[in-house]
Design an enzyme around this catalytic site. Structure first.
Site, PDB file in Angstrom:
ATOM      1  N   LEU A  60       3.465  42.945  46.123  1.00 39.93           N
ATOM      2  CA  LEU A  60       3.147  43.140  47.550  1.00 39.93           C
ATOM      3  C   LEU A  60       3.937  44.315  48.138  1.00 39.93           C
ATOM      4  O   LEU A  60       3.375  45.268  48.675  1.00 39.93           O
ATOM      5  CB  LEU A  60       3.476  41.842  48.289  1.00 39.93           C
ATOM      6  CG  LEU A  60       3.443  41.805  49.811  1.00 39.93           C
ATOM      7  CD1 LEU A  60       2.058  42.096  50.351  1.00 39.93           C
ATOM      8  CD2 LEU A  60       3.935  40.444  50.308  1.00 39.93           C
ATOM      9  N   TYR A  63      15.387  28.381  44.873  1.00 42.33           N
ATOM     10  CA  TYR A  63      15.148  29.801  45.131  1.00 42.33           C
ATOM     11  C   TYR A  63      16.230  30.371  46.038  1.00 42.33           C
ATOM     12  O   TYR A  63      16.787  31.449  45.794  1.00 42.33           O
ATOM     13  CB  TYR A  63      13.766  29.945  45.789  1.00 42.33           C
ATOM     14  CG  TYR A  63      13.378  31.336  46.201  1.00 42.33           C
ATOM     15  CD1 TYR A  63      13.519  31.744  47.527  1.00 42.33           C
ATOM     16  CD2 TYR A  63      12.838  32.227  45.294  1.00 42.33           C
ATOM     17  CE1 TYR A  63      13.145  33.014  47.928  1.00 42.33           C
ATOM     18  CE2 TYR A  63      12.458  33.499  45.681  1.00 42.33           C
ATOM     19  CZ  TYR A  63      12.615  33.886  47.000  1.00 42.33           C
ATOM     20  OH  TYR A  63      12.256  35.151  47.400  1.00 42.33           O
TER      21      TYR A  63
HETATM   22  O1  GFB Z   1       4.185  30.727  53.654  1.00 41.05           O
HETATM   23  P1  GFB Z   1       4.662  29.366  53.269  1.00 41.05           P
HETATM   24  O2  GFB Z   1       4.200  28.837  51.972  1.00 41.05           O
HETATM   25  O3  GFB Z   1       6.231  29.432  53.267  1.00 41.05           O
HETATM   26  O4  GFB Z   1       4.222  28.241  54.356  1.00 41.05           O
HETATM   27  P2  GFB Z   1       7.479  28.966  54.115  1.00 41.05           P
HETATM   28  C1  GFB Z   1       4.355  28.412  55.661  1.00 41.05           C
HETATM   29  C2  GFB Z   1       3.804  27.210  56.411  1.00 41.05           C
HETATM   30  O5  GFB Z   1       2.372  27.251  56.293  1.00 41.05           O
HETATM   31  C3  GFB Z   1       4.215  25.792  56.007  1.00 41.05           C
HETATM   32  C4  GFB Z   1       1.855  25.943  56.166  1.00 41.05           C
HETATM   33  O6  GFB Z   1       4.588  25.085  57.172  1.00 41.05           O
HETATM   34  C5  GFB Z   1       2.938  25.194  55.405  1.00 41.05           C
HETATM   35  O7  GFB Z   1       2.791  23.810  55.667  1.00 41.05           O
HETATM   36  N1  GFB Z   1       0.571  25.977  55.446  1.00 41.05           N
HETATM   37  C6  GFB Z   1      -0.607  25.489  55.895  1.00 41.05           C
HETATM   38  C7  GFB Z   1       0.376  26.487  54.217  1.00 41.05           C
HETATM   39  N2  GFB Z   1      -1.585  25.652  54.980  1.00 41.05           N
HETATM   40  C8  GFB Z   1      -1.012  26.274  53.915  1.00 41.05           C
HETATM   41  C9  GFB Z   1      -1.489  26.709  52.634  1.00 41.05           C
HETATM   42  O8  GFB Z   1      -2.669  26.546  52.268  1.00 41.05           O
HETATM   43  N3  GFB Z   1      -0.590  27.294  51.802  1.00 41.05           N
HETATM   44  C10 GFB Z   1       0.743  27.491  52.174  1.00 41.05           C
HETATM   45  N4  GFB Z   1       1.564  28.100  51.315  1.00 41.05           N
HETATM   46  N5  GFB Z   1       1.242  27.101  53.373  1.00 41.05           N
HETATM   47  C11 GFB Z   1       8.623  30.092  52.050  1.00 41.05           C
HETATM   48  C12 GFB Z   1       9.717  29.821  51.071  1.00 41.05           C
HETATM   49  O9  GFB Z   1       8.640  29.074  52.996  1.00 41.05           O
HETATM   50  O10 GFB Z   1       8.835  31.335  52.728  1.00 41.05           O
HETATM   51  C13 GFB Z   1       9.800  30.965  50.089  1.00 41.05           C
HETATM   52  O11 GFB Z   1       9.429  28.607  50.390  1.00 41.05           O
HETATM   53  C14 GFB Z   1       9.890  32.305  50.781  1.00 41.05           C
HETATM   54  O12 GFB Z   1      10.927  30.799  49.285  1.00 41.05           O
HETATM   55  C15 GFB Z   1       8.817  32.418  51.843  1.00 41.05           C
HETATM   56  O13 GFB Z   1      11.071  32.463  51.388  1.00 41.05           O
HETATM   57  C16 GFB Z   1       8.959  33.694  52.637  1.00 41.05           C
HETATM   58  O14 GFB Z   1       7.676  29.953  55.167  1.00 41.05           O
HETATM   59  O15 GFB Z   1       7.387  27.528  54.514  1.00 41.05           O
END
Ligand code: GFB
Length: 325
Positions: free
Chosen positions: A16, A137
């Site tokens: 990315l 992580y």
């Molecule tokens: O981007 P994300 O996976 O990372 O999820 P984090 C952000 C939020 O989106 C969470 C909601 O509150 C999820 O519940 N969400 C809703 C979803 N639908 C979806 C979906 O289909 N997929 C995903 N992935 N989320 C990460 C860290 O945390 O942030 C990593 O775990 C990294 O290590 C990254 O730092 C930048 O913001 O929650």
């Protein structure tokens, strides 16, 4: 200002942020796991020896990354793989006397629930445990910060620094593996599939209430390139948060709405009405005061960034389909 052509190597060069840097600095050297498996001890040291180029700087972006659900389901692997990769790269850079490094942490590395009234600053990094969802992580990335600072302390000719971006999004994100991806690429892929089915409702995981700051990959790339080209110093703790203002923070439901709009989908429905483990961290609000001290930069708005990313996705992933039909 450094006049001669700098020799810079970028690990994670086809990801990315790596792709975003390449659009600004195509002449730099970009590698990925096909060039060198960074999780194998000594591999990067050997790679640099074989390449036999004395780099002025290494931008270390390679990591085993993923969204909330990948981090929650693979804590040990995220800890071990990132620890190994980072140790390999930083140690080899020190051995090969490379004077400058930029390493990439994330705001999820900060302590969870430190002080909800004040946004976190660079000095808060080790003031408490990270959120349980990305425990593995986060600690592997904290050790990267420690490793850089130990080298800076031991050798004043070196400056190994860390950027700490909030949630990054943009073209070339992980659209291939939506289950393990971050929320933006996961929902873009989901919307494209719903459109195929003529479905007008986007279901999202969790409650949709968590708040996040987002930064567009091209903006982060400019911050990294300017830091290297102008040899910028982040200060004694060698860290720089890269995020919009603390109040420029959006609920996941709002972000999902922006993405759904790009696919003419009207309804966004969270799977949970109340807070659940699928929400991850409630928020991880950070200050960008130091960013504004060092850079005169206007960040891309989330609306514009999401639109550009969705248009890029449609051409990169859907256009071929449109042509066939
Ligand atoms: O981007 P994300 O996976 O990372 O999820 P984090 C952000 C939020 O989106 C969470 C909601 O509150 C999820 O519940 N969400 C809703 C979803 N639908 C979806 C979906 O289909 N997929 C995903 N992935 N989320 C990460 C860290 O945390 O942030 C990593 O775990 C990294 O290590 C990254 O730092 C930048 O913001 O929650």
């Amino acid at each position: 200002m450094v006049s001669y052509k700098m020799k810079v190597l970028v690990t994670g060069g086809t990801g990315l942020v790596g792709n975003a840097i390449r659009t600004i600095k195509p002449e730099w050297t970009y590698i990925n796991s096909s060039h060198c498996d960074l999780s194998v001890y000594g591999s990067f040291d050997k790679f640099l020896k074989d390449l036999n180029i004395q780099f002025d700087a290494v931008i270390h972006l390679a990591a085993n990354v993923g969204g909330l659900f990948k981090n929650m389901n693979h804590k040990v692997k995220m800890f071990e793989q990132n620890l190994l990769m980072n140790m390999n790269v930083v140690e080899a850079c020190r051995r090969h006397n490379i004077p400058r490094m930029i390493c990439c942490l994330s705001t999820c590395v900060f302590p969870d629930g430190l002080d909800s009234d004040n946004p976190m600053t660079e000095s808060d990094l080790h003031k408490g445990e990270p959120h349980d969802s990305n425990f593995g992580y986060a600690y592997a990335k904290r050790i990267l910060d420690v490793h850089c600072r130990l080298i800076n302390e031991s050798d004043p000719t070196k400056r190994y620094q860390s950027i700490i971006p909030c949630n990054i999004y943009g073209p070339h994100d992980n659209f291939q593996d939506p289950e393990n991806a971050h929320v933006v690429p996961a929902l873009i892929t989901k919307c494209a599939a719903l459109k195929e089915l003529d479905c007008n409702t986007l279901n999202i995981k969790g409650s949709g209430n968590p708040m996040r700051q987002f930064i567009y990959s091209a903006d982060l790339a400019h911050i990294i390139v300017d830091t290297v080209v102008n040899d910028l110093d982040f200060g004694p703790d060698a860290r720089l948060i890269c995020a919009p203002e603390p109040h420029v923070e959006y609920s996941i439901k709002h972000v999902a709405g922006l993405i759904a709009k790009q696919f003419d989908i009207d309804n966004v429905v969270p799977e949970n009405n109340t807070e659940s483990i699928n929400d991850g961290q409630k928020s991880k609000t950070c200050s960008n005061a130091r960013l504004h001290e060092l850079f005169d930069i206007t960040l891309t708005s989330l609306e514009d960034g999401i639109e550009t990313t969705c248009n890029w996705y449609k051409v990169a992933y859907l256009y071929s389909k449109f042509q066939r039909s």
